[in-house]
Design an enzyme around this catalytic site. Structure first.
Site, PDB file in Angstrom:
ATOM      1  N   GLU A   4      -9.071  -5.513  -4.594  1.00  0.00           N
ATOM      2  CA  GLU A   4      -8.501  -4.577  -3.626  1.00  0.00           C
ATOM      3  C   GLU A   4      -9.548  -3.645  -3.012  1.00  0.00           C
ATOM      4  O   GLU A   4      -9.640  -3.505  -1.784  1.00  0.00           O
ATOM      5  CB  GLU A   4      -7.438  -3.708  -4.307  1.00  0.00           C
ATOM      6  CG  GLU A   4      -6.246  -4.458  -4.849  1.00  0.00           C
ATOM      7  CD  GLU A   4      -5.065  -4.469  -3.906  1.00  0.00           C
ATOM      8  OE1 GLU A   4      -5.223  -4.054  -2.746  1.00  0.00           O
ATOM      9  OE2 GLU A   4      -3.990  -4.914  -4.335  1.00  0.00           O
ATOM     10  N   SER A  26       0.843  -1.194   0.000  1.00  0.00           N
ATOM     11  CA  SER A  26       0.000   0.000   0.000  1.00  0.00           C
ATOM     12  C   SER A  26       0.881   1.247   0.000  1.00  0.00           C
ATOM     13  O   SER A  26       1.681   1.432  -0.922  1.00  0.00           O
ATOM     14  CB  SER A  26      -0.957  -0.047   1.182  1.00  0.00           C
ATOM     15  OG  SER A  26      -1.963   0.928   1.083  1.00  0.00           O
ATOM     16  N   HIS A  65      -7.773  -5.430  -0.368  1.00  0.00           N
ATOM     17  CA  HIS A  65      -6.536  -4.753   0.004  1.00  0.00           C
ATOM     18  C   HIS A  65      -6.037  -5.285   1.349  1.00  0.00           C
ATOM     19  O   HIS A  65      -6.808  -5.454   2.292  1.00  0.00           O
ATOM     20  CB  HIS A  65      -6.809  -3.253   0.105  1.00  0.00           C
ATOM     21  CG  HIS A  65      -5.599  -2.407   0.185  1.00  0.00           C
ATOM     22  ND1 HIS A  65      -4.640  -2.365  -0.810  1.00  0.00           N
ATOM     23  CD2 HIS A  65      -5.180  -1.523   1.133  1.00  0.00           C
ATOM     24  CE1 HIS A  65      -3.694  -1.505  -0.475  1.00  0.00           C
ATOM     25  NE2 HIS A  65      -3.988  -0.988   0.703  1.00  0.00           N
TER      26      HIS A  65
END
Length: 473
Positions: A303, A183, A391
């Protein structure tokens, strides 16, 4: 048997601990505390210490507010107060060896996260010296000041310089360093590839769900700074107590998400990251790219569901909301509707997954001299099975620490160990040999390892979605 290992580092000796055959050294400062006169300055050198410093406990973490609900209950966070938070942790199997090194940069949208939320013991178990680092977050790390930008990234470079200068004493090879992150950590890695000051500090890079595409221009950064000044009632940010600033960081980001107007936010209207790296022409020149670094890069299959499903909004996204977002991100709604499948909420989740994560990863892989591509596709049963490979879902598998339950609320407790074996061993193999175990990515085959219950290499997965985004940024 050694129970209190001691290592002579450049700034002084440190005493660690041994757990399960792994030697750990925690809370080692790599730069001076970024407070007082050092605040809003590039990282300053560490003052050497006399005697032996205790390194058996994690050091302070960067100031931050909690994650906003519901993520605060889903993502594990650590908060340790203290000024000396530019520190790192080393996990090594043998201080007398010369082993590959992996340096972890944590995520958290540049306003959350810490090194101590991750346990890289499995990497050390498998013959790698693992280092996890803290860096300045939020306003202190990323609010733009002309001539003094990207302080959080400069912290990361200072930590990598510490690795270069010290890791031999901990059993690591400074000429075989892999930097990896997820990320905002992966976005950091992507920007480090564009920073001349980082050249030579690492030879390989792993980018999990992020590239440099979310870095913004100085013009957008100035808009963000103006929004913060308006929110706080002053542009003297150093005069605001840090506990007020970290709350303001979350509130201003919420304003950007609630009203993503490009006139107010510039590029942040799409990226949703109010505080992030800036292509300032100095620390990050823009045109420079270090193509000599081998990369392993990828994303998760669904995600963006992390930001829709736990909030309970994905099933309530209408065709009108979908169309508005498709237009906002540059797509022709009719073309996109013909490519993406499912409900309006499922289509929006996939389109935003592509724009934020999958397409930037493909573009970076096409740019690199040597790249390997992956997609993490395993789906947990939580949230009625709707969460998908969201995610952050790959993290416990990368670190091969399924038993510690840090992700139990998000992913459940029935996580397949054989998948962790596959993912973790690929990361170790790449850091050790430069090859994770499948063919390189190129535009002829677009070879992609899809990690799932049954993992396999797929050639050019979802080509219609990929071509839909051609020419759109």
């Amino acid at each position: 048997m050694i129970t209190s290992p001691t290592v002579d580092a450049r700034h002084g000796a440190v005493r660690g601990a041994v757990t399960g055959g792994v030697l750990t050294f925690k809370g080692i400062p790599y730069a001076a505390p970024p407070v007082g006169s050092n605040r809003f300055r590039p990282p300053q050198p560490v003052e050497p210490w006399a005697g032996t410093r205790d390194a058996t406990n994690f050091g302070p973490t960067a100031p931050k507010a909690p994650y906003a609900p519901p993520l605060d209950a889903l993502i594990y966070e650590v908060d340790i107060p203290g000024d000396d938070y530019l520190n790192l942790n080393v996990y090594t199997p043998d201080v007398s060896a010369r082993l590959p090194v992996m340096v972890w940069i944590h995520g958290g949208a540049f306003v959350n996260g810490s090194s101590s939320a991750y346990n890289p013991t499995a990497f050390a178990r498998d013959g790698v010296v693992a280092v996890t680092i803290n860096y300045r977050l939020g306003i202190d790390g990323f609010l733009y000041h002309p001539g003094n930008a990207n302080r959080g990234l400069l912290d990361q470079i200072a930590a990598l310089e510490w690795v270069r200068d010290n890791i031999t004493a901990f059993g690591g090879d400074p000429d075989q360093v892999t930097v990896f992150g997820e990320s905002a950590g992966a976005m950091s890695v992507g920007v480090l590839l564009k920073m001349p000051k980082a050249a030579g500090l690492f030879q390989r890079a792993i980018l999990q769900s992020g590239t440099a595409d979310h870095a913004i221009s100085p013009a957008s950064a100035e808009l963000v700074k103006a929004r913060f000044a308006a929110h706080l009632g002053t542009d003297d940010f150093a005069a605001i107590p840090i506990n007020e600033l970290v709350v303001a960081q979350q509130e201003v980001r919420g304003e950007a998400m609630a009203k993503p107007d490009p006139l107010l936010w510039g590029e942040v209207a799409k990226t949703m990251l109010a505080l992030c790296p800036v292509i300032d022409g100095d620390t990050v020149p823009g045109a420079y790219f270090n193509s000599d670094v081998d990369i392993l890069i990828g994303s998760n299959a669904e995600e963006f569901r992390l930001y829709l499903v736990p909030l309970g909004v994905m099933d309530h996204i209408t065709d009108e909301i979908l169309t508005t977002n498709l237009v906002r991100y540059g797509l022709d709604p009719a073309e996109a509707q013909a490519v993406y499948e499912g409900s309006s909420g499922e289509k929006m989740a996939q389109a935003l997954t592509d724009w934020h994560f999958r397409i930037p990863a493909i573009r970076l892989a096409e740019t690199a001299k040597t790249a390997y591509m992956y997609e993490f596709a395993w789906q947990p049963g939580t949230f009625g099975g709707k969460l998908g490979a969201c995610h952050a879902a790959e993290l416990p598998f990368v670190f091969d620490n399924l038993a510690d339950n840090s992700f139990a609320t998000l992913l459940g407790t029935d996580l397949p160990q054989h998948l962790a074996d596959a993912v973790h061993s690929a990361w170790v193999s790449f850091a050790t040999t430069g090859n994770p175990g499948w063919f390189r990515y190129d535009t002829g085959n677009r070879s992609t390892m899809r990690f799932d219950i049954d993992s396999e290499v797929v050639l050019d997965p979802r080509p219609a979605e990929r071509t839909l985004w051609e020419g759109i940024r």
